[in-house]
Write a protein that holds these residues in place. Structure first.
Motif, PDB file in Angstrom:
ATOM      1  N   MET A   1       0.846  -1.166   0.000  1.00 43.41           N
ATOM      2  CA  MET A   1       0.000   0.000   0.000  1.00 43.41           C
ATOM      3  C   MET A   1       0.892   1.228   0.000  1.00 43.41           C
ATOM      4  SD  MET A   1      -2.997   0.999   2.720  1.00 43.41           S
ATOM      5  CE  MET A   1      -3.556  -0.676   2.809  1.00 43.41           C
ATOM      6  N   SER A   2       0.545   2.256  -0.746  1.00 43.34           N
ATOM      7  CA  SER A   2       1.368   3.453  -0.806  1.00 43.34           C
ATOM      8  C   SER A   2       0.663   4.626  -0.139  1.00 43.34           C
ATOM      9  CB  SER A   2       1.701   3.794  -2.261  1.00 43.34           C
ATOM     10  OG  SER A   2       0.517   4.100  -2.953  1.00 43.34           O
ATOM     11  N   ALA A   3       1.456   5.652   0.155  1.00 44.24           N
ATOM     12  CA  ALA A   3       0.933   6.838   0.828  1.00 44.24           C
ATOM     13  C   ALA A   3      -0.057   7.576  -0.082  1.00 44.24           C
ATOM     14  CB  ALA A   3       2.084   7.747   1.200  1.00 44.24           C
ATOM     15  N   PRO A   4      -1.072   8.174   0.495  1.00 44.76           N
ATOM     16  CA  PRO A   4      -2.094   8.891  -0.262  1.00 44.76           C
ATOM     17  C   PRO A   4      -1.567  10.239  -0.766  1.00 44.76           C
ATOM     18  CG  PRO A   4      -2.519   9.052   2.085  1.00 44.76           C
ATOM     19  CD  PRO A   4      -1.321   8.168   1.922  1.00 44.76           C
ATOM     20  N   GLN A   5      -1.096  10.289  -1.988  1.00 45.32           N
ATOM     21  CA  GLN A   5      -0.427  11.469  -2.533  1.00 45.32           C
ATOM     22  C   GLN A   5      -1.299  12.719  -2.574  1.00 45.32           C
ATOM     23  OE1 GLN A   5       2.936  11.459  -3.332  1.00 45.32           O
ATOM     24  NE2 GLN A   5       2.863   9.442  -2.414  1.00 45.32           N
ATOM     25  N   ASP A   6      -2.618  12.558  -2.797  1.00 44.10           N
ATOM     26  CA  ASP A   6      -3.485  13.724  -2.968  1.00 44.10           C
ATOM     27  C   ASP A   6      -4.349  14.020  -1.746  1.00 44.10           C
ATOM     28  OD1 ASP A   6      -5.036  11.482  -3.265  1.00 44.10           O
ATOM     29  OD2 ASP A   6      -6.108  12.197  -5.021  1.00 44.10           O
ATOM     30  N   GLU A   7      -4.060  13.392  -0.614  1.00 41.22           N
ATOM     31  CA  GLU A   7      -4.769  13.671   0.631  1.00 41.22           C
ATOM     32  C   GLU A   7      -3.936  14.627   1.478  1.00 41.22           C
ATOM     33  OE1 GLU A   7      -5.996  10.182   2.728  1.00 41.22           O
ATOM     34  OE2 GLU A   7      -6.779   9.242   0.911  1.00 41.22           O
ATOM     35  N   ARG A   8      -4.575  15.280   2.420  1.00 45.83           N
ATOM     36  CA  ARG A   8      -3.872  16.208   3.315  1.00 45.83           C
ATOM     37  C   ARG A   8      -2.775  15.473   4.074  1.00 45.83           C
ATOM     38  NH1 ARG A   8      -4.819  20.760   1.231  1.00 45.83           N
ATOM     39  NH2 ARG A   8      -7.001  21.342   1.101  1.00 45.83           N
ATOM     40  N   CYS A   9      -1.650  16.137   4.225  1.00 46.64           N
ATOM     41  CA  CYS A   9      -0.511  15.562   4.926  1.00 46.64           C
ATOM     42  C   CYS A   9      -0.837  15.452   6.413  1.00 46.64           C
ATOM     43  CB  CYS A   9       0.720  16.435   4.714  1.00 46.64           C
ATOM     44  SG  CYS A   9       2.245  15.667   5.295  1.00 46.64           S
ATOM     45  N   PRO A  10      -0.501  14.332   7.042  1.00 43.83           N
ATOM     46  CA  PRO A  10      -0.770  14.165   8.473  1.00 43.83           C
ATOM     47  C   PRO A  10      -0.070  15.182   9.370  1.00 43.83           C
ATOM     48  CG  PRO A  10      -0.262  12.049   7.477  1.00 43.83           C
ATOM     49  CD  PRO A  10       0.029  13.107   6.445  1.00 43.83           C
ATOM     50  N   CYS A  11       0.963  15.861   8.880  1.00 46.46           N
ATOM     51  CA  CYS A  11       1.738  16.762   9.735  1.00 46.46           C
ATOM     52  C   CYS A  11       0.994  18.038  10.099  1.00 46.46           C
ATOM     53  CB  CYS A  11       3.077  17.102   9.093  1.00 46.46           C
ATOM     54  SG  CYS A  11       2.989  18.343   7.781  1.00 46.46           S
ATOM     55  N   GLY A  12      -0.099  18.334   9.419  1.00 42.40           N
ATOM     56  CA  GLY A  12      -0.930  19.460   9.810  1.00 42.40           C
ATOM     57  C   GLY A  12      -0.668  20.787   9.128  1.00 42.40           C
ATOM     58  N   THR A  13       0.123  20.820   8.073  1.00 45.56           N
ATOM     59  CA  THR A  13       0.372  22.092   7.393  1.00 45.56           C
ATOM     60  C   THR A  13      -0.806  22.536   6.531  1.00 45.56           C
ATOM     61  OG1 THR A  13       1.360  21.016   5.463  1.00 45.56           O
ATOM     62  CG2 THR A  13       2.868  21.716   7.245  1.00 45.56           C
ATOM     63  N   GLY A  14      -1.679  21.599   6.175  1.00 52.25           N
ATOM     64  CA  GLY A  14      -2.780  21.912   5.268  1.00 52.25           C
ATOM     65  C   GLY A  14      -2.457  21.573   3.822  1.00 52.25           C
ATOM     66  N   GLU A  15      -1.198  21.277   3.547  1.00 50.65           N
ATOM     67  CA  GLU A  15      -0.762  20.894   2.193  1.00 50.65           C
ATOM     68  C   GLU A  15      -1.157  19.442   1.922  1.00 50.65           C
ATOM     69  OE1 GLU A  15       1.335  22.688   0.002  1.00 50.65           O
ATOM     70  OE2 GLU A  15       1.447  24.442   1.286  1.00 50.65           O
ATOM     71  N   VAL A  16      -1.220  19.083   0.651  1.00 47.03           N
ATOM     72  CA  VAL A  16      -1.412  17.672   0.328  1.00 47.03           C
ATOM     73  C   VAL A  16      -0.072  16.964   0.533  1.00 47.03           C
ATOM     74  CG1 VAL A  16      -3.343  18.027  -1.266  1.00 47.03           C
ATOM     75  CG2 VAL A  16      -1.004  18.003  -2.148  1.00 47.03           C
ATOM     76  N   TYR A  17      -0.133  15.677   0.834  1.00 42.61           N
ATOM     77  CA  TYR A  17       1.056  14.898   1.168  1.00 42.61           C
ATOM     78  C   TYR A  17       2.149  15.023   0.103  1.00 42.61           C
ATOM     79  CZ  TYR A  17       4.030  10.835   1.946  1.00 42.61           C
ATOM     80  OH  TYR A  17       5.109  10.007   2.118  1.00 42.61           O
ATOM     81  N   SER A  18       1.784  14.919  -1.169  1.00 39.44           N
ATOM     82  CA  SER A  18       2.800  14.944  -2.226  1.00 39.44           C
ATOM     83  C   SER A  18       3.541  16.278  -2.303  1.00 39.44           C
ATOM     84  CB  SER A  18       2.178  14.614  -3.583  1.00 39.44           C
ATOM     85  OG  SER A  18       1.207  15.576  -3.922  1.00 39.44           O
ATOM     86  N   SER A  19       2.932  17.370  -1.853  1.00 36.53           N
ATOM     87  CA  SER A  19       3.574  18.683  -1.866  1.00 36.53           C
ATOM     88  C   SER A  19       4.218  19.024  -0.532  1.00 36.53           C
ATOM     89  CB  SER A  19       2.538  19.771  -2.194  1.00 36.53           C
ATOM     90  OG  SER A  19       2.012  19.584  -3.463  1.00 36.53           O
ATOM     91  N   CYS A  20       4.046  18.164   0.442  1.00 34.86           N
ATOM     92  CA  CYS A  20       4.538  18.426   1.790  1.00 34.86           C
ATOM     93  C   CYS A  20       5.588  17.359   2.138  1.00 34.86           C
ATOM     94  CB  CYS A  20       3.349  18.423   2.758  1.00 34.86           C
ATOM     95  SG  CYS A  20       3.706  19.109   4.383  1.00 34.86           S
ATOM     96  N   CYS A  21       5.319  16.543   3.113  1.00 29.26           N
ATOM     97  CA  CYS A  21       6.275  15.520   3.560  1.00 29.26           C
ATOM     98  C   CYS A  21       6.534  14.448   2.509  1.00 29.26           C
ATOM     99  CB  CYS A  21       5.783  14.886   4.860  1.00 29.26           C
ATOM    100  SG  CYS A  21       5.699  16.072   6.220  1.00 29.26           S
TER     101      CYS A  21
END
Length: 159
Positions: free
Chosen positions: A1-21
């Motif tokens: 299973m891979s990380a959800p690239q287009d979902e909000r990043c768990p770190c809380g910045t508000g960015e989507v995962y692929s643009s953040c962590c």
């Protein structure tokens, strides 16, 4: 299973995962290179690695966490429980709050980040390490918080 690239990043910045962590995790997965430019970005990417590992969506989480750990305090090995295995099988990382950042900017070699990690367990309160923790009941499980200060060594800048 891979990380959800287009979902909000768990770190809380508000960015989507692929643009953040996801940028830092993806580079590490391909080349073992660490690219977080600041201590705060590095801490957020570490929190996200824990959060994604608890759902089985970041296969390199253990390697990433060890590689980003300060050498003086890094354990020899790290064994994160896969989803459905171990005592933390239903651990749900809820939120990361960055309390304070000292140094760790783009022109620093190291920095310190004080943070609070909030997580939920089904069987009761939990905390990571010896950090102060508090909890409050939520239905059949509990929410716990762990506050800690991490000294971080930043990756060398690339030309």
């Amino acid at each position: 299973m891979s990380a959800p690239q287009d979902e909000r990043c768990p770190c809380g910045t508000g960015e989507v995962y692929s643009s953040c962590c996801g940028r830092f995790h993806g580079t590490f997965a391909q080349s073992q290179e660490l690219t977080a430019p600041t201590a705060e970005a590095l801490m957020r990417s570490r929190y996200t690695a824990f959060a994604l590992a608890s759902h089985g969506t970041f296969a390199q989480a253990e390697q990433y966490l060890l590689a980003t750990w300060t050498p003086e305090t890094r354990p020899r090995e790290l064994a994160l429980d896969a989803p459905g295995q171990g005592p933390d099988e239903a651990l749900d990382w809820v939120r990361l709050d960055i309390e304070q950042v000292e140094g760790g900017g783009p022109f620093h070699d190291d920095g310190s980040v004080t943070f609070t990690a909030h997580f939920r367990t089904p069987g009761g309160p939990a905390s990571s390490g010896s950090a102060p923790s508090s909890s409050s009941g939520l239905g059949s499980g509990s929410t716990a918080t762990a506050m800690s200060t991490e000294a971080l060594t930043l990756p060398a800048p690339h030309p």
